[in-house]
Design an enzyme around this catalytic site. Structure first.
Site, PDB file in Angstrom:
ATOM      1  N   THR A  93       0.815  -1.223   0.000  1.00  0.00           N
ATOM      2  CA  THR A  93       0.000   0.000   0.000  1.00  0.00           C
ATOM      3  C   THR A  93       0.847   1.270   0.000  1.00  0.00           C
ATOM      4  O   THR A  93       1.976   1.264   0.512  1.00  0.00           O
ATOM      5  CB  THR A  93      -0.903   0.001   1.261  1.00  0.00           C
ATOM      6  N   GLU A 110       0.431   3.468   1.957  1.00  0.00           N
ATOM      7  CA  GLU A 110       0.655   3.794   3.368  1.00  0.00           C
ATOM      8  C   GLU A 110       2.058   3.380   3.828  1.00  0.00           C
ATOM      9  O   GLU A 110       2.498   3.768   4.906  1.00  0.00           O
ATOM     10  CB  GLU A 110      -0.414   3.145   4.252  1.00  0.00           C
ATOM     11  N   TYR A 164      -1.121   0.188  10.860  1.00  0.00           N
ATOM     12  CA  TYR A 164      -1.435  -0.477   9.582  1.00  0.00           C
ATOM     13  C   TYR A 164      -0.236  -0.383   8.637  1.00  0.00           C
ATOM     14  O   TYR A 164       0.199  -1.393   8.060  1.00  0.00           O
ATOM     15  CB  TYR A 164      -2.669   0.209   8.964  1.00  0.00           C
ATOM     16  N   LYS A 206       1.991  -3.538   7.327  1.00  0.00           N
ATOM     17  CA  LYS A 206       2.082  -3.790   5.876  1.00  0.00           C
ATOM     18  C   LYS A 206       3.528  -3.712   5.401  1.00  0.00           C
ATOM     19  O   LYS A 206       3.903  -4.392   4.444  1.00  0.00           O
ATOM     20  CB  LYS A 206       1.211  -2.775   5.122  1.00  0.00           C
TER      21      LYS A 206
HETATM   22  P1  NAP Z   1     -11.440  -4.581   2.325  1.00  0.00           P
HETATM   23  O1  NAP Z   1     -12.608  -4.259   1.448  1.00  0.00           O
HETATM   24  O2  NAP Z   1     -11.345  -3.947   3.668  1.00  0.00           O
HETATM   25  O3  NAP Z   1     -11.363  -6.175   2.455  1.00  0.00           O
HETATM   26  C1  NAP Z   1     -10.564  -6.787   3.417  1.00  0.00           C
HETATM   27  C2  NAP Z   1     -10.827  -8.278   3.397  1.00  0.00           C
HETATM   28  O4  NAP Z   1      -9.974  -8.890   4.377  1.00  0.00           O
HETATM   29  C3  NAP Z   1     -12.259  -8.696   3.754  1.00  0.00           C
HETATM   30  O5  NAP Z   1     -12.632  -9.784   2.950  1.00  0.00           O
HETATM   31  C4  NAP Z   1     -12.134  -9.150   5.198  1.00  0.00           C
HETATM   32  O6  NAP Z   1     -13.103 -10.097   5.585  1.00  0.00           O
HETATM   33  C5  NAP Z   1     -10.758  -9.797   5.150  1.00  0.00           C
HETATM   34  N1  NAP Z   1     -10.159  -9.966   6.476  1.00  0.00           N
HETATM   35  C6  NAP Z   1      -9.997  -9.037   7.442  1.00  0.00           C
HETATM   36  N2  NAP Z   1      -9.392  -9.593   8.508  1.00  0.00           N
HETATM   37  C7  NAP Z   1      -9.166 -10.896   8.205  1.00  0.00           C
HETATM   38  C8  NAP Z   1      -8.593 -11.984   8.893  1.00  0.00           C
HETATM   39  N3  NAP Z   1      -8.132 -11.862  10.145  1.00  0.00           N
HETATM   40  N4  NAP Z   1      -8.526 -13.189   8.274  1.00  0.00           N
HETATM   41  C9  NAP Z   1      -9.019 -13.357   7.023  1.00  0.00           C
HETATM   42  N5  NAP Z   1      -9.598 -12.365   6.316  1.00  0.00           N
HETATM   43  C10 NAP Z   1      -9.668 -11.142   6.911  1.00  0.00           C
HETATM   44  O7  NAP Z   1     -10.074  -4.203   1.571  1.00  0.00           O
HETATM   45  P2  NAP Z   1      -9.824  -3.884   0.022  1.00  0.00           P
HETATM   46  O8  NAP Z   1     -10.070  -2.439  -0.213  1.00  0.00           O
HETATM   47  O9  NAP Z   1     -10.493  -4.898  -0.799  1.00  0.00           O
HETATM   48  O10 NAP Z   1      -8.233  -4.059  -0.045  1.00  0.00           O
HETATM   49  C11 NAP Z   1      -7.664  -5.331  -0.330  1.00  0.00           C
HETATM   50  C12 NAP Z   1      -6.234  -5.361   0.197  1.00  0.00           C
HETATM   51  O11 NAP Z   1      -5.476  -4.331  -0.429  1.00  0.00           O
HETATM   52  C13 NAP Z   1      -6.099  -5.109   1.689  1.00  0.00           C
HETATM   53  O12 NAP Z   1      -5.019  -5.902   2.146  1.00  0.00           O
HETATM   54  C14 NAP Z   1      -5.736  -3.638   1.805  1.00  0.00           C
HETATM   55  O13 NAP Z   1      -4.997  -3.408   2.981  1.00  0.00           O
HETATM   56  C15 NAP Z   1      -4.908  -3.462   0.558  1.00  0.00           C
HETATM   57  N6  NAP Z   1      -4.935  -2.142  -0.063  1.00  0.00           N
HETATM   58  C16 NAP Z   1      -6.109  -1.560  -0.371  1.00  0.00           C
HETATM   59  C17 NAP Z   1      -6.123  -0.325  -1.019  1.00  0.00           C
HETATM   60  C18 NAP Z   1      -7.401   0.350  -1.404  1.00  0.00           C
HETATM   61  O14 NAP Z   1      -7.351   1.559  -1.704  1.00  0.00           O
HETATM   62  N7  NAP Z   1      -8.521  -0.341  -1.448  1.00  0.00           N
HETATM   63  C19 NAP Z   1      -4.900   0.302  -1.350  1.00  0.00           C
HETATM   64  C20 NAP Z   1      -3.706  -0.365  -1.035  1.00  0.00           C
HETATM   65  C21 NAP Z   1      -3.722  -1.601  -0.404  1.00  0.00           C
HETATM   66  P3  NAP Z   1     -14.488  -9.704   6.321  1.00  0.00           P
HETATM   67  O15 NAP Z   1     -15.494  -9.583   5.226  1.00  0.00           O
HETATM   68  O16 NAP Z   1     -14.723 -10.859   7.203  1.00  0.00           O
HETATM   69  O17 NAP Z   1     -14.253  -8.438   7.064  1.00  0.00           O
HETATM   70  O1  G4F Z   2     -10.689   6.813   2.612  1.00  0.00           O
HETATM   71  P1  G4F Z   2      -9.671   6.794   3.680  1.00  0.00           P
HETATM   72  O2  G4F Z   2     -10.080   6.302   5.009  1.00  0.00           O
HETATM   73  O3  G4F Z   2      -8.451   5.964   3.074  1.00  0.00           O
HETATM   74  P2  G4F Z   2      -6.902   5.840   3.501  1.00  0.00           P
HETATM   75  O4  G4F Z   2      -6.689   6.146   4.922  1.00  0.00           O
HETATM   76  O5  G4F Z   2      -6.114   6.612   2.515  1.00  0.00           O
HETATM   77  O6  G4F Z   2      -6.646   4.285   3.330  1.00  0.00           O
HETATM   78  C1  G4F Z   2      -7.099   3.539   2.196  1.00  0.00           C
HETATM   79  O7  G4F Z   2      -6.145   3.594   1.158  1.00  0.00           O
HETATM   80  C2  G4F Z   2      -4.866   3.022   1.485  1.00  0.00           C
HETATM   81  C3  G4F Z   2      -3.994   3.141   0.247  1.00  0.00           C
HETATM   82  O8  G4F Z   2      -3.257   4.261   0.283  1.00  0.00           O
HETATM   83  C4  G4F Z   2      -5.046   1.561   1.838  1.00  0.00           C
HETATM   84  F1  G4F Z   2      -3.843   0.999   2.129  1.00  0.00           F
HETATM   85  C5  G4F Z   2      -5.982   1.433   3.011  1.00  0.00           C
HETATM   86  O9  G4F Z   2      -6.203   0.044   3.263  1.00  0.00           O
HETATM   87  C6  G4F Z   2      -7.317   2.094   2.662  1.00  0.00           C
HETATM   88  O10 G4F Z   2      -7.921   1.372   1.626  1.00  0.00           O
HETATM   89  O11 G4F Z   2      -9.068   8.252   3.882  1.00  0.00           O
HETATM   90  C7  G4F Z   2      -8.607   9.012   2.791  1.00  0.00           C
HETATM   91  C8  G4F Z   2      -8.331  10.440   3.226  1.00  0.00           C
HETATM   92  C9  G4F Z   2      -7.453  10.564   4.466  1.00  0.00           C
HETATM   93  O12 G4F Z   2      -6.509  11.601   4.222  1.00  0.00           O
HETATM   94  C10 G4F Z   2      -8.398  11.054   5.556  1.00  0.00           C
HETATM   95  O13 G4F Z   2      -7.759  11.893   6.500  1.00  0.00           O
HETATM   96  O14 G4F Z   2      -9.588  11.049   3.566  1.00  0.00           O
HETATM   97  C11 G4F Z   2      -9.401  11.832   4.726  1.00  0.00           C
HETATM   98  N1  G4F Z   2     -10.710  12.008   5.388  1.00  0.00           N
HETATM   99  C12 G4F Z   2     -11.304  13.211   5.635  1.00  0.00           C
HETATM  100  N2  G4F Z   2     -12.476  13.016   6.255  1.00  0.00           N
HETATM  101  C13 G4F Z   2     -11.501  11.036   5.845  1.00  0.00           C
HETATM  102  C14 G4F Z   2     -12.627  11.673   6.396  1.00  0.00           C
HETATM  103  N3  G4F Z   2     -11.376   9.697   5.826  1.00  0.00           N
HETATM  104  C15 G4F Z   2     -12.386   8.965   6.362  1.00  0.00           C
HETATM  105  N4  G4F Z   2     -12.292   7.614   6.330  1.00  0.00           N
HETATM  106  N5  G4F Z   2     -13.501   9.538   6.934  1.00  0.00           N
HETATM  107  C16 G4F Z   2     -13.666  10.898   6.969  1.00  0.00           C
HETATM  108  O15 G4F Z   2     -14.664  11.417   7.462  1.00  0.00           O
END
Ligand code: NAP
Ligand code: G4F
Length: 345
Positions: free
Chosen positions: A127, A129, A151, A155
């Site tokens: 990520t 992050e 987190y 990661k």
């Molecule tokens: P998500 O919607 O939050 O999905 C997370 C998945 O992990 C869900 O299926 C959840 O299951 C499962 N999980 C959580 N804890 C677990 C555990 N202890 N054992 C087995 N499964 C577990 O995340 P996503 O947005 O699809 O992201 C997929 C991956 O990419 C994650 O690893 C995230 O950190 C990473 N990532 C995401 C982004 C992004 O912008 N979306 C960016 C960079 C990296 P439940 O349904 O049971 O909760």
């Molecule tokens: O949507 P966010 O919570 O995503 P964040 O923290 O960037 O994390 C997501 O992306 C990461 C990849 O870079 C993944 F690794 C991670 O698993 C996840 O999928 O927040 C985005 C931005 C932040 O800067 C936060 O401060 O939105 C800002 N924000 C402002 N108001 C808010 C809010 N975020 C959330 N969740 N809720 C608010 O009310």
């Protein structure tokens, strides 16, 4: 292409659902890793109409035995580790859990592959992050990491372990350092979906106001359905490597709110400053947005924005959907769900 057996952890999440759909459409067999309390969370898979086509396995990142069993019994051709506690803000409330699940859980998978299925090609969901409080912008595969949350730290451990298992044990172990990617299947605690869902509800008279944190925070947002294509390209590439997937552009939360407000039929006008800032509908005076410090986070001093040049050059991968188009997809989906009383979180 030969039909593959593919294990996807985090199958019920946003990326797990889109990846599984692509794999099934490509004729592959999908084994979906599901933790016991994921039962009843198949709504994304149902929305994509694939819930019945997945072979589910009990797999919890916290339970090494379940990981060994899943890998030993199935010996998949590919394994995508998408499971994680993925909400950055919440990782401060459960730092030990996140370290174990997101960090150590990945090590358990790598060890099980090494011991029982060394031919399996592995993808780790890294990520942006990892860069956290970045020192330079944009960030690429060679940028120094500086995570700023439990987190991000967990990661980073998983990322380095993946690289070490590749270089020391010779596994085909890859990572994708993905910047934020969103979609109608995004969890509603993440800011884009929080905004599209709230504005759909406000437009339909089911909510008064949307509360947000820092409106001037910026993110590099792409469309999740395109990012899962990138994951497959990484795993099917000739060599195991790390790739940044990103759009290379950032937008503020404020700009995203303005864009979605327009779709919802509002003309938003900002007044006040800091915690007192509000977004009002110019025509009716309705308070659409209020700032709530509960959602504040440390602001990045240097912008988090990815440089996807390596993925473009070596994999031919690019992000194609613009932010307004992505916002429209998300808003329309939420508007339909709210109208038909079928919202999920
Ligand atoms: P998500 O919607 O939050 O999905 C997370 C998945 O992990 C869900 O299926 C959840 O299951 C499962 N999980 C959580 N804890 C677990 C555990 N202890 N054992 C087995 N499964 C577990 O995340 P996503 O947005 O699809 O992201 C997929 C991956 O990419 C994650 O690893 C995230 O950190 C990473 N990532 C995401 C982004 C992004 O912008 N979306 C960016 C960079 C990296 P439940 O349904 O049971 O909760
Ligand atoms: O949507 P966010 O919570 O995503 P964040 O923290 O960037 O994390 C997501 O992306 C990461 C990849 O870079 C993944 F690794 C991670 O698993 C996840 O999928 O927040 C985005 C931005 C932040 O800067 C936060 O401060 O939105 C800002 N924000 C402002 N108001 C808010 C809010 N975020 C959330 N969740 N809720 C608010 O009310």
């Amino acid at each position: 292409m030969t039909k593959k057996k593919v294990l996807v952890t985090g199958i019920t999440g946003q990326d797990g659902a889109y990846l599984a759909k692509n794999l099934l459409d490509g004729g592959h067999t999908v084994l979906g890793g599901l933790r016991r309390n994921s039962e009843g969370k198949h709504h994304r898979l149902k929305e994509l109409r694939i819930a019945e086509r997945i072979n589910y396995l009990e797999l919890d990142l916290m339970d090494q035995e379940s990981i060994i069993r899943s890998i030993k019994e199935t010996r998949p051709d590919e394994l995508y580790n998408l499971a994680a506690q993925s909400f950055v803000h919440a990782s401060w409330n459960c730092p030990a859990y996140v370290s174990q699940a997101d960090g150590l859980g990945t090590l358990y998978i790598l060890e099980a592959i090494r011991t029982h299925s060394p031919e399996t090609r592995f993808y780790q969901a890294s990520t942006s992050e990892l860069f956290g409080n970045a020192q330079v912008s944009p960030q690429s595969e060679t940028t120094q990491f500086n995570p700023r949350s439990p987190y991000g730290v967990a990661k980073l451990y998983a990322h380095w372990m993946t690289k070490n298992y590749r270089e020391f044990h010779g596994l085909f172990a890859t990572t994708g350092i993905l910047f934020n990617h969103e979609s109608p299947l995004r969890g509603s605690q993440f800011v884009t979906r929080k905004i599209t869902l709230a504005l759909a509800r406000i437009a339909l008279g089911q909510q008064q106001t949307l509360e947000l944190g820092n409106l001037d925070a910026q993110r590099d947002w792409g469309y999740a359905a395109e990012y899962v294509d990138g994951m497959t390209s990484i795993v099917r590439n000739g060599t195991a490597e790390d790739y940044v997937l990103a759009t290379g552009k950032t937008h503020t939360i404020r700009a995203f709110v303005e864009c979605v407000s327009k779709m919802a039929g509002f003309e938003i006008e900002w007044s006040g400053q800091g915690e007192a800032e509000e977004g009002l509908d110019r025509r009716t005076g309705q308070k659409l947005v209020r700032v709530n410090p509960e959602f504040f986070r440390e602001t990045e001093k240097i912008q988090l924005v990815g440089n996807p040049a390596k993925a473009r050059r070596e994999l031919g991968w690019t992000s194609r959907t613009s932010l307004p188009d992505l916002a429209e997809l998300m808003f329309k989906a939420d508007y339909d769900r709210v109208s038909t009383n079928s919202v999920y979180f």
